[in-house]
Design a protein around this motif. Structure first.
Motif, PDB file in Angstrom:
ATOM      1  N   GLU A  93       0.832  -1.206   0.000  1.00  0.00           N
ATOM      2  CA  GLU A  93       0.000   0.000   0.000  1.00  0.00           C
ATOM      3  C   GLU A  93       0.869   1.260   0.000  1.00  0.00           C
ATOM      4  O   GLU A  93       0.535   2.247  -0.664  1.00  0.00           O
ATOM      5  CB  GLU A  93      -0.915  -0.001   1.231  1.00  0.00           C
ATOM      6  N   ALA A  94       1.965   1.234   0.741  1.00  0.00           N
ATOM      7  CA  ALA A  94       2.852   2.394   0.784  1.00  0.00           C
ATOM      8  C   ALA A  94       3.472   2.664  -0.586  1.00  0.00           C
ATOM      9  O   ALA A  94       3.551   3.818  -1.029  1.00  0.00           O
ATOM     10  CB  ALA A  94       3.945   2.170   1.832  1.00  0.00           C
ATOM     11  N   ARG A  95       3.904   1.599  -1.253  1.00  0.00           N
ATOM     12  CA  ARG A  95       4.488   1.783  -2.591  1.00  0.00           C
ATOM     13  C   ARG A  95       3.467   2.384  -3.550  1.00  0.00           C
ATOM     14  O   ARG A  95       3.800   3.254  -4.368  1.00  0.00           O
ATOM     15  CB  ARG A  95       4.965   0.438  -3.136  1.00  0.00           C
ATOM     16  N   ALA A  96       2.235   1.925  -3.463  1.00  0.00           N
ATOM     17  CA  ALA A  96       1.192   2.458  -4.338  1.00  0.00           C
ATOM     18  C   ALA A  96       0.892   3.919  -4.029  1.00  0.00           C
ATOM     19  O   ALA A  96       0.536   4.698  -4.921  1.00  0.00           O
ATOM     20  CB  ALA A  96      -0.081   1.614  -4.211  1.00  0.00           C
ATOM     21  N   ALA A  97       1.028   4.303  -2.753  1.00  0.00           N
ATOM     22  CA  ALA A  97       0.729   5.670  -2.347  1.00  0.00           C
ATOM     23  C   ALA A  97       1.838   6.637  -2.744  1.00  0.00           C
ATOM     24  O   ALA A  97       1.589   7.840  -2.861  1.00  0.00           O
ATOM     25  CB  ALA A  97       0.509   5.738  -0.839  1.00  0.00           C
ATOM     26  N   PHE A  98       3.047   6.123  -2.948  1.00  0.00           N
ATOM     27  CA  PHE A  98       4.181   6.964  -3.326  1.00  0.00           C
ATOM     28  C   PHE A  98       4.795   6.428  -4.618  1.00  0.00           C
ATOM     29  O   PHE A  98       5.911   5.905  -4.609  1.00  0.00           O
ATOM     30  CB  PHE A  98       5.233   6.985  -2.219  1.00  0.00           C
ATOM     31  N   PRO A  99       4.097   6.540  -5.735  1.00  0.00           N
ATOM     32  CA  PRO A  99       4.653   6.043  -6.993  1.00  0.00           C
ATOM     33  C   PRO A  99       5.904   6.827  -7.372  1.00  0.00           C
ATOM     34  O   PRO A  99       6.009   8.015  -7.076  1.00  0.00           O
ATOM     35  CB  PRO A  99       3.525   6.280  -8.005  1.00  0.00           C
ATOM     36  N   PRO A 100       6.870   6.163  -8.012  1.00  0.00           N
ATOM     37  CA  PRO A 100       8.089   6.879  -8.424  1.00  0.00           C
ATOM     38  C   PRO A 100       7.753   8.088  -9.290  1.00  0.00           C
ATOM     39  O   PRO A 100       6.971   8.001 -10.232  1.00  0.00           O
ATOM     40  CB  PRO A 100       8.856   5.815  -9.226  1.00  0.00           C
ATOM     41  N   GLY A 101       8.320   9.223  -8.917  1.00  0.00           N
ATOM     42  CA  GLY A 101       8.090  10.431  -9.699  1.00  0.00           C
ATOM     43  C   GLY A 101       6.773  11.113  -9.440  1.00  0.00           C
ATOM     44  O   GLY A 101       6.415  12.071 -10.113  1.00  0.00           O
ATOM     45  N   GLY A 102       6.002  10.629  -8.437  1.00  0.00           N
ATOM     46  CA  GLY A 102       4.696  11.221  -8.184  1.00  0.00           C
ATOM     47  C   GLY A 102       4.545  11.661  -6.754  1.00  0.00           C
ATOM     48  O   GLY A 102       5.387  11.410  -5.905  1.00  0.00           O
ATOM     49  N   GLU A 103       3.443  12.335  -6.466  1.00  0.00           N
ATOM     50  CA  GLU A 103       3.115  12.760  -5.112  1.00  0.00           C
ATOM     51  C   GLU A 103       2.150  11.770  -4.489  1.00  0.00           C
ATOM     52  O   GLU A 103       1.406  11.079  -5.184  1.00  0.00           O
ATOM     53  CB  GLU A 103       2.460  14.154  -5.142  1.00  0.00           C
ATOM     54  N   ARG A 104       2.125  11.708  -3.170  1.00  0.00           N
ATOM     55  CA  ARG A 104       1.185  10.829  -2.477  1.00  0.00           C
ATOM     56  C   ARG A 104      -0.231  11.361  -2.665  1.00  0.00           C
ATOM     57  O   ARG A 104      -0.512  12.520  -2.350  1.00  0.00           O
ATOM     58  CB  ARG A 104       1.519  10.767  -0.986  1.00  0.00           C
ATOM     59  N   PRO A 105      -1.181  10.529  -3.168  1.00  0.00           N
ATOM     60  CA  PRO A 105      -2.566  10.974  -3.271  1.00  0.00           C
ATOM     61  C   PRO A 105      -3.219  11.030  -1.909  1.00  0.00           C
ATOM     62  O   PRO A 105      -2.711  10.478  -0.937  1.00  0.00           O
ATOM     63  CB  PRO A 105      -3.207   9.891  -4.152  1.00  0.00           C
ATOM     64  N   ALA A 106      -4.372  11.697  -1.842  1.00  0.00           N
ATOM     65  CA  ALA A 106      -5.133  11.699  -0.600  1.00  0.00           C
ATOM     66  C   ALA A 106      -5.550  10.287  -0.260  1.00  0.00           C
ATOM     67  O   ALA A 106      -5.691   9.428  -1.139  1.00  0.00           O
ATOM     68  CB  ALA A 106      -6.367  12.587  -0.749  1.00  0.00           C
ATOM     69  N   ALA A 107      -5.744  10.007   1.032  1.00  0.00           N
ATOM     70  CA  ALA A 107      -6.079   8.656   1.470  1.00  0.00           C
ATOM     71  C   ALA A 107      -7.299   8.138   0.729  1.00  0.00           C
ATOM     72  O   ALA A 107      -8.366   8.739   0.764  1.00  0.00           O
ATOM     73  CB  ALA A 107      -6.347   8.647   2.968  1.00  0.00           C
ATOM     74  N   GLY A 108      -7.127   7.029   0.016  1.00  0.00           N
ATOM     75  CA  GLY A 108      -8.240   6.431  -0.689  1.00  0.00           C
ATOM     76  C   GLY A 108      -8.567   7.081  -2.004  1.00  0.00           C
ATOM     77  O   GLY A 108      -9.459   6.643  -2.725  1.00  0.00           O
ATOM     78  N   GLY A 109      -7.883   8.164  -2.376  1.00  0.00           N
ATOM     79  CA  GLY A 109      -8.221   8.886  -3.585  1.00  0.00           C
ATOM     80  C   GLY A 109      -7.221   8.648  -4.689  1.00  0.00           C
ATOM     81  O   GLY A 109      -6.106   8.179  -4.474  1.00  0.00           O
ATOM     82  N   PRO A 110      -7.570   8.995  -5.918  1.00  0.00           N
ATOM     83  CA  PRO A 110      -6.660   8.801  -7.039  1.00  0.00           C
ATOM     84  C   PRO A 110      -5.571   9.850  -7.053  1.00  0.00           C
ATOM     85  O   PRO A 110      -5.715  10.952  -6.518  1.00  0.00           O
ATOM     86  CB  PRO A 110      -7.589   8.962  -8.259  1.00  0.00           C
ATOM     87  N   ALA A 111      -4.468   9.523  -7.667  1.00  0.00           N
ATOM     88  CA  ALA A 111      -3.401  10.491  -7.831  1.00  0.00           C
ATOM     89  C   ALA A 111      -3.826  11.548  -8.837  1.00  0.00           C
ATOM     90  O   ALA A 111      -4.632  11.299  -9.742  1.00  0.00           O
ATOM     91  CB  ALA A 111      -2.125   9.783  -8.316  1.00  0.00           C
ATOM     92  N   ALA A 112      -3.292  12.750  -8.672  1.00  0.00           N
ATOM     93  CA  ALA A 112      -3.627  13.826  -9.604  1.00  0.00           C
ATOM     94  C   ALA A 112      -3.110  13.490 -10.990  1.00  0.00           C
ATOM     95  O   ALA A 112      -2.013  12.952 -11.163  1.00  0.00           O
ATOM     96  CB  ALA A 112      -3.009  15.124  -9.114  1.00  0.00           C
TER      97      ALA A 112
END
Length: 262
Positions: A93-112
């Protein structure tokens, strides 16, 4: 707890009858929708206070879970951040929340979404994830800053010194280990009885059922913690987290423990 996004009563019961590792593997996909996740206001208060102690190049989130502490470290460290946990599910879950080159999305929400035709630009320090037991950290003295949120109840008092010694060994000279610690609830208050009841139920559960699930709220007492940190070699000071308010007697509701390897 029992929202559409959070775990059901049945899922929580299955987790409670599992080992710590397997229980968190099961809970991981819904963990950020439970009260167990460290509240943002606590994360923000710690971030503001620790920023005054910097600058820092490298940071370690001990028992990182889904990565809330990594989000703090990314704001404080310039080069590299590492999250370590022994639950493969939480690390996923942590890896998905901090994708390489991206920002952490809001909890449960999609990345911008990035504008069409533009590649994402990496910002902040590099982030790595390591699966390991915090009681046996696989690091040389490489970090300027280590922190942890909400994990200490999973360690028995007899294990605490060893845990602190492992963190000490992962820090460079001058490195700092920080974490918030709340004031105990007043004796007789609702919170006091809730924590006492939870710990009593957990002790009964562990006496009758295997594997054990260690999670105690009343074993991490400030005086004992300071003693174990000092025994591990740290020089310790306390800083009030005034953003989190004060008790009726004027004392802070929470403090930041700052343990320095000299």
């Amino acid at each position: 707890m029992f929202t559409e996004q959070g775990p059901t009563a049945r899922e929580l019961a299955v987790q409670a009858l599992s080992s710590i590792e397997h229980g968190y593997d099961l809970l991981a996909p819904k963990f950020d929708h439970t009260p167990y996740r460290t509240p943002d206001r606590v994360l923000d208060a710690v971030t503001d206070e620790v920023r005054r102690l910097g600058p820092f190049d490298t940071g370690l989130d001990v028992c990182c879970g889904t990565g809330a502490g990594v989000g703090v470290l990314r704001q404080l460290c310039r080069e590299r951040v590492v999250g370590v946990d022994f639950s493969a599910g939480m690390l996923a879950e942590a890896r998905a929340a901090f994708p390489p080159g991206g920002e952490r999305p809001a909890a449960g929400g999609p990345a911008a979404e990035e504008p069409a035709g533009e590649a994402p630009v990496a910002e902040g320090p590099a982030v790595d994830w390591v699966r390991a037991d915090a009681r046996s950290l696989p690091f040389a003295p490489a970090f300027d800053l280590a922190l942890s949120f909400g994990a200490f109840g999973h360690f028995l008092p007899a294990e605490r010194f060893g845990l602190f010694a492992e963190v000490y060994g992962s820090l460079r000279p001058g490195g700092q280990f920080v974490f918030p610690i709340g004031a105990p609830p007043p004796v007789g208050s609702r919170a006091y009885w809730s924590l006492l009841g939870f710990d009593a139920a957990m002790r009964v559960r562990n006496a009758l059922w295997r594997p054990r699930f260690v999670m105690y709220y009343r074993t991490f007492r400030l005086g004992d913690v300071l003693e174990d940190l000092t025994r591990a070699g740290f020089v310790v000071r306390l800083k009030p987290l005034t953003e989190l308010g004060r008790r009726p007697d004027g004392s802070p509701r929470a403090r930041l423990v700052v343990a320095t390897r000299e």
